[in-house]
Design a protein around this motif. Structure first.
Motif: not given
Length: 409
Positions: A307-308, A311, A314, A336-338, A340-341, A346, A385
């Motif tokens: 996740f990091e 994002t 984040e 939660k799904k970012p 850009s993912c 995901y 971003a």
């Protein structure tokens, strides 16, 4: 008596022969206060002095490994590993006696940053050794005997882990004279979290894009997963898997670090629960609930690491406070799904961040999926971003205390 009249009898192997005389010993004793962090500004306390390093010979790298722990399958990941924190007693990869005198050059202090901090008894330096860049962890002269013992025990702990292409390489230890020093390789881009933040800033400023694509995420994740699986096969949990614990080289090769939590668990026999500031948002639910650690705790944290990366650094669960996180997860919620993912990436995050430990993917299966996903991942679109990181907002969202001191480079 032996030191005075027969120094050759007690001189450690590899020490410079001139140090055997009484005159030279007095000279070094008189200069001891100039070494390490107490040296006056502009003075290189180790310049032109020879340092005996404990180097791990190639033969030691070929020593057979201790028996592996049970495979991390759905039936075994839930078993506690509090007894697995003790590294195997045999074969022990102790660093050998001093044998290769070396000198350090171009020694400069390494400033502390948000992700790179020295302890109360340790200072960090950047230096050159044998035509390569290295990092020196130097024990301060004011350290207590207990801190000195712990410093050397950590060096032995790293030595026992052995070599791996995606673990930071430990080059040697100065242990027979002050200051005590642990020498590790330097990776030019430093920690992954800082690297992600810098890419975020460059993207905002519309500077030439860098190599943070979906494919790059798969490559870095595969390398870190490989190192993590190696540690588990050594019977060692990491306990601090996060972007801050991954170092990045000039060629964007990733190496896992941040082994202080694992070392403390090795000493105490248990991993910290959700009480340590700054770790809660990365810890598995069972640790937040103060239950025993399992190998799958690292798998959960690995999902947060993904996740990091996607994002660009984040904080996980940004809208959930640390005090509410466990209840949030108990309700069946997850990361939660970012925006850009991709769906493929995901799905890997969710397979790591499952509430039930037995439902989490094993590292072996995860590694295979990362290798497969790398082949088809997008290598053209550079992740963007909307804005640079607001460090104060990040500290709050990540669960750090308000008094946390930080500097971002």
């Amino acid at each position: 008596m032996l030191l005075r009249y027969c120094p050759e009898k007690v001189q450690p192997k590899g020490e410079v022969s001139q140090r055997g005389t009484h005159k030279e010993r007095n000279r070094h004793r008189g200069r001891s206060h100039l070494q390490g962090v107490d040296a006056p500004p502009g003075l290189d306390p180790l310049e032109n002095e020879f340092i005996s390093l404990d180097m791990v010979p190639r033969a030691a790298c070929l020593a057979p490994l201790a028996p592996k722990p049970p495979a991390l399958t759905a039936s075994s990941t839930s078993s506690t590993v509090s007894t697995s924190f003790s590294l195997p007693p045999a074969p022990v990869r102790e660093l050998p006696q001093q044998c290769l005198p070396e000198s350090f050059g171009q020694i400069t202090p390494l400033p502390s940053s948000f992700c790179l901090k020295a302890g109360r008894a340790v200072s960090l330096y950047r230096a050159r050794m044998d035509n390569r860049d290295v990092i020196l962890r130097v024990l301060r002269g004011s350290a207590s005997p207990s801190e000195s013992h712990q410093f050397l025990e950590f060096a032995r702990f790293l030595g026992r882990l052995g070599p791996h292409p995606h673990l930071v390489e430990v080059l040697g230890v100065v242990s027979v004279r002050t200051p005590l020093i642990t020498v590790t390789e330097e990776l030019q881009q430093r920690d992954l979290l800082g690297y992600l933040w810098r890419r975020r800033q460059e993207n905002v400023n519309l500077q030439p894009p860098r190599d943070i694509t979906e494919k790059r995420i798969f490559i870095i994740a595969r390398q870190v997963c490989s190192a993590l699986e190696y540690l588990h096969n050594q019977g060692c949990l990491h306990g601090n898997v996060a972007a801050r614990s991954v170092l990045i080289g000039g060629d964007l090769t990733a190496k896992l670090w941040g082994l202080g939590t694992s070392f403390r668990a090795h000493i105490r026999g248990t991993l910290p629960t959700g009480e340590e500031a700054g770790l809660q948002k990365w810890q598995a639910p069972e640790l937040l609930a103060k239950k025993p650690a399992t190998y799958s705790c690292d798998v959960w944290s690995f999902g947060i690491l993904l996740f990091e990366m996607v994002t660009l650094g984040e904080a996980p669960f940004p809208d959930i406070s640390v005090s509410e996180l466990l209840q949030y997860l108990q309700r069946g919620k997850t990361v939660k799904k970012p925006a850009s993912c991709s769906t493929n990436l995901y799905s890997l995050i969710k397979s790591c961040c499952q509430w039930r430990q037995q439902d989490r993917i094993s590292l072996a299966d995860l590694l295979r999926k990362l290798q497969s996903g790398e082949k088809s991942a997008n290598d053209k679109t550079v992740l963007q971003a909307a804005q640079p990181i607001d460090i104060e907002k990040y500290l709050q969202e990540a669960g750090y205390g308000a008094s946390y001191n930080y500097t971002v480079f």
